[in-house]
Design a protein around this motif. Structure first.
Motif, PDB file in Angstrom:
ATOM      1  N   GLU A  88      -4.854  10.805  15.617  1.00  0.00           N
ATOM      2  CA  GLU A  88      -5.674   9.933  16.468  1.00  0.00           C
ATOM      3  C   GLU A  88      -5.340   8.489  16.104  1.00  0.00           C
ATOM      4  O   GLU A  88      -4.933   8.232  14.957  1.00  0.00           O
ATOM      5  CB  GLU A  88      -7.158  10.124  16.122  1.00  0.00           C
ATOM      6  N   PRO A  89      -5.541   7.529  17.024  1.00  0.00           N
ATOM      7  CA  PRO A  89      -5.382   6.125  16.618  1.00  0.00           C
ATOM      8  C   PRO A  89      -6.290   5.861  15.416  1.00  0.00           C
ATOM      9  O   PRO A  89      -7.435   6.308  15.393  1.00  0.00           O
ATOM     10  CB  PRO A  89      -5.855   5.340  17.844  1.00  0.00           C
ATOM     11  N   GLY A  90      -5.753   5.202  14.390  1.00  0.00           N
ATOM     12  CA  GLY A  90      -6.538   4.969  13.167  1.00  0.00           C
ATOM     13  C   GLY A  90      -6.480   6.146  12.197  1.00  0.00           C
ATOM     14  O   GLY A  90      -6.979   6.040  11.073  1.00  0.00           O
ATOM     15  N   GLY A  91      -5.887   7.256  12.641  1.00  0.00           N
ATOM     16  CA  GLY A  91      -5.761   8.425  11.766  1.00  0.00           C
ATOM     17  C   GLY A  91      -4.763   8.155  10.645  1.00  0.00           C
ATOM     18  O   GLY A  91      -3.948   7.226  10.722  1.00  0.00           O
ATOM     19  N   CYS A  92      -4.849   8.944   9.590  1.00  0.00           N
ATOM     20  CA  CYS A  92      -4.069   8.662   8.370  1.00  0.00           C
ATOM     21  C   CYS A  92      -3.120   9.797   8.006  1.00  0.00           C
ATOM     22  O   CYS A  92      -3.428  10.971   8.208  1.00  0.00           O
ATOM     23  CB  CYS A  92      -5.023   8.451   7.197  1.00  0.00           C
ATOM     24  N   PHE A  93      -1.992   9.400   7.427  1.00  0.00           N
ATOM     25  CA  PHE A  93      -1.022  10.346   6.870  1.00  0.00           C
ATOM     26  C   PHE A  93      -1.004  10.128   5.358  1.00  0.00           C
ATOM     27  O   PHE A  93      -0.825   9.000   4.884  1.00  0.00           O
ATOM     28  CB  PHE A  93       0.358  10.071   7.468  1.00  0.00           C
ATOM     29  N   VAL A  94      -1.197  11.198   4.597  1.00  0.00           N
ATOM     30  CA  VAL A  94      -1.262  11.115   3.130  1.00  0.00           C
ATOM     31  C   VAL A  94      -0.101  11.903   2.540  1.00  0.00           C
ATOM     32  O   VAL A  94       0.121  13.062   2.902  1.00  0.00           O
ATOM     33  CB  VAL A  94      -2.588  11.723   2.610  1.00  0.00           C
ATOM     34  N   ILE A  95       0.624  11.255   1.643  1.00  0.00           N
ATOM     35  CA  ILE A  95       1.705  11.942   0.918  1.00  0.00           C
ATOM     36  C   ILE A  95       1.450  11.818  -0.580  1.00  0.00           C
ATOM     37  O   ILE A  95       1.100  10.736  -1.070  1.00  0.00           O
ATOM     38  CB  ILE A  95       3.087  11.348   1.286  1.00  0.00           C
ATOM     39  N   GLU A  96       1.601  12.941  -1.274  1.00  0.00           N
ATOM     40  CA  GLU A  96       1.603  12.959  -2.751  1.00  0.00           C
ATOM     41  C   GLU A  96       3.015  13.343  -3.191  1.00  0.00           C
ATOM     42  O   GLU A  96       3.477  14.447  -2.884  1.00  0.00           O
ATOM     43  CB  GLU A  96       0.605  14.002  -3.255  1.00  0.00           C
ATOM     44  N   VAL A  97       3.676  12.443  -3.898  1.00  0.00           N
ATOM     45  CA  VAL A  97       5.063  12.727  -4.291  1.00  0.00           C
ATOM     46  C   VAL A  97       5.426  11.944  -5.552  1.00  0.00           C
ATOM     47  O   VAL A  97       4.902  10.848  -5.788  1.00  0.00           O
ATOM     48  CB  VAL A  97       6.043  12.412  -3.122  1.00  0.00           C
ATOM     49  N   GLY A  98       6.324  12.503  -6.337  1.00  0.00           N
ATOM     50  CA  GLY A  98       6.774  11.840  -7.550  1.00  0.00           C
ATOM     51  C   GLY A  98       7.605  10.605  -7.243  1.00  0.00           C
ATOM     52  O   GLY A  98       8.276  10.525  -6.209  1.00  0.00           O
ATOM     53  N   VAL A  99       7.537   9.633  -8.172  1.00  0.00           N
ATOM     54  CA  VAL A  99       8.456   8.498  -8.115  1.00  0.00           C
ATOM     55  C   VAL A  99       9.782   8.999  -8.698  1.00  0.00           C
ATOM     56  O   VAL A  99       9.785   9.638  -9.753  1.00  0.00           O
ATOM     57  CB  VAL A  99       7.911   7.330  -8.970  1.00  0.00           C
ATOM     58  N   PRO A 100      10.906   8.761  -8.029  1.00  0.00           N
ATOM     59  CA  PRO A 100      12.182   9.245  -8.573  1.00  0.00           C
ATOM     60  C   PRO A 100      12.373   8.791 -10.030  1.00  0.00           C
ATOM     61  O   PRO A 100      12.171   7.621 -10.351  1.00  0.00           O
ATOM     62  CB  PRO A 100      13.232   8.624  -7.640  1.00  0.00           C
ATOM     63  N   GLN A 101      12.742   9.732 -10.881  1.00  0.00           N
ATOM     64  CA  GLN A 101      12.784   9.482 -12.336  1.00  0.00           C
ATOM     65  C   GLN A 101      14.164   9.004 -12.807  1.00  0.00           C
ATOM     66  O   GLN A 101      14.663   9.447 -13.837  1.00  0.00           O
ATOM     67  CB  GLN A 101      12.377  10.764 -13.071  1.00  0.00           C
ATOM     68  N   PRO A 117       9.086   4.896  -2.739  1.00  0.00           N
ATOM     69  CA  PRO A 117       7.858   4.505  -2.032  1.00  0.00           C
ATOM     70  C   PRO A 117       8.126   3.533  -0.879  1.00  0.00           C
ATOM     71  O   PRO A 117       7.602   3.707   0.236  1.00  0.00           O
ATOM     72  CB  PRO A 117       7.006   3.858  -3.132  1.00  0.00           C
ATOM     73  N   GLY A 118       8.962   2.499  -1.146  1.00  0.00           N
ATOM     74  CA  GLY A 118       9.225   1.505  -0.091  1.00  0.00           C
ATOM     75  C   GLY A 118       9.971   2.104   1.093  1.00  0.00           C
ATOM     76  O   GLY A 118       9.809   1.656   2.238  1.00  0.00           O
ATOM     77  N   GLU A 119      10.771   3.116   0.812  1.00  0.00           N
ATOM     78  CA  GLU A 119      11.506   3.788   1.902  1.00  0.00           C
ATOM     79  C   GLU A 119      10.505   4.565   2.783  1.00  0.00           C
ATOM     80  O   GLU A 119      10.612   4.562   4.018  1.00  0.00           O
ATOM     81  CB  GLU A 119      12.522   4.745   1.259  1.00  0.00           C
ATOM     82  N   LEU A 120       9.521   5.174   2.146  1.00  0.00           N
ATOM     83  CA  LEU A 120       8.481   5.879   2.913  1.00  0.00           C
ATOM     84  C   LEU A 120       7.692   4.883   3.770  1.00  0.00           C
ATOM     85  O   LEU A 120       7.337   5.197   4.915  1.00  0.00           O
ATOM     86  CB  LEU A 120       7.538   6.631   1.961  1.00  0.00           C
ATOM     87  N   ASP A 121       7.452   3.669   3.220  1.00  0.00           N
ATOM     88  CA  ASP A 121       6.719   2.667   4.016  1.00  0.00           C
ATOM     89  C   ASP A 121       7.500   2.313   5.287  1.00  0.00           C
ATOM     90  O   ASP A 121       6.919   2.142   6.363  1.00  0.00           O
ATOM     91  CB  ASP A 121       6.473   1.397   3.196  1.00  0.00           C
ATOM     92  N   LEU A 122       8.822   2.205   5.157  1.00  0.00           N
ATOM     93  CA  LEU A 122       9.644   1.907   6.347  1.00  0.00           C
ATOM     94  C   LEU A 122       9.622   3.078   7.328  1.00  0.00           C
ATOM     95  O   LEU A 122       9.600   2.868   8.542  1.00  0.00           O
ATOM     96  CB  LEU A 122      11.087   1.608   5.925  1.00  0.00           C
ATOM     97  N   MET A 123       9.632   4.293   6.802  1.00  0.00           N
ATOM     98  CA  MET A 123       9.536   5.457   7.702  1.00  0.00           C
ATOM     99  C   MET A 123       8.206   5.403   8.455  1.00  0.00           C
ATOM    100  O   MET A 123       8.142   5.708   9.651  1.00  0.00           O
ATOM    101  CB  MET A 123       9.632   6.766   6.895  1.00  0.00           C
TER     102      MET A 123
END
Ligand SMILES: C[S@@+](CC[C@H](N)C(=O)[O-])C[C@H]1O[C@@H](n2cnc3c(N)ncnc32)[C@H](O)[C@@H]1O
Length: 244
Positions: free
Chosen positions: A133-146, A202-208
């Protein structure tokens, strides 16, 4: 369709081999976080698996639907109390569509990395945006590349060395590829399994997210909204759908 790495053999041992991830101390904060975002709306879990998060979320009164590639994992979900009340579409969560719109969609436990190309990860954000929905959220839980832990010139890093399990990550830095190799002692016999992933920054996900009409709303290092810092090993990020 991507290859299914969660067939019968993995599915039958999934809950046992991931027992620490089923602990209330791990599950409850995630469910609290997602129930809050869902509000009165519905939730869509990508890679719903055996229902580790979806079942307790639905027991909170949130309407939950899921998408998963693995018939074997979903059969385990359906066999649990309340599991058959959760509609699940079998297919690739980068492209599979379901009926309805959602106030929250979520993809936990590093599962974005199961999409092994950037194109697939971008498609996943676009698929989610089409379900929010407009205003709806997508949540991702993922490791920071080590990568800071990978000595220069080396490609393999052990992540678990215990009596019944040896785990090694093999990196291909040029392609952001990662193969996790597992050697598990099962009924006295060592079994080997390797799964390919694509690690993502993380920044790559923000661009996606931006490409899909979403903007970053929150980023934490855990479900209890712990601060995300340069030392954080993982993140829980929330993007909000802004475009129509
Ligand atoms: C690590 S398990 C996580 C399951 C569950 N979300 C949990 O937290 O316990 C990953 C799940 O994602 C599913 N999966 C992996 N890649 C997928 C894809 N491209 N499309 C749909 N499901 C996928 C697998 O079948 C598996 O059930």
């Amino acid at each position: 369709m991507p290859e299914d790495h969660f067939g019968e053999r993995v599915a039958e041992r999934y809950d046992e081999s991931s027992a620490d991830m089923f602990e209330p101390a791990v599950v409850d904060p995630a469910v609290d976080f997602l129930a809050d975002l869902a509000g009165d709306g519905a939730a869509l879990e990508l890679g719903i698996g055996t229902g580790r998060i979806a079942l307790p979320l639905s027991q909170r009164g949130v309407r939950v639907q899921g998408i998963d590639l693995s018939e074997a994992m979903v059969a385990r979900l359906r066999a649990k109390p309340g599991g058959d009340a959760i509609p699940v579409a079998i297919g690739d969560f980068a492209t599979t569509t379901v009926e309805g719109t959602f106030s929250v969609a979520y993809l936990v436990f590093n599962t974005i990395n199961n999409l092994t190309s950037q194109d697939q990860q971008v498609a996943c954000f676009q698929n989610v945006a089409a379900h929010l929905e407009p205003g709806g959220c997508f949540v991702i839980e993922v490791g920071v590349p080590q990568l800071q832990r990978l000595p220069p010139g080396e490609t393999v890093r052990p992540f678990d060395v215990s009596p019944n399990h040896l785990g090694f990550d093999e990196y291909d830095i040029a392609s952001q590829g990662l193969i996790s190799h597992h050697y598990s002692l099962v009924d006295g016999v060592w079994e080997a399994a390797s799964t390919p992933f694509r690690y993502v920054w993380p920044g790559e996900l923000d661009l996606m997210g931006r490409l899909a009409g979403m903007r970053l709303r929150e980023r934490w290092s855990g479900w209890k909204r712990e601060s995300f810092t340069s030392e954080s090993r993982k993140h829980v990020s929330v993007w909000e759908r802004t475009a129509s």
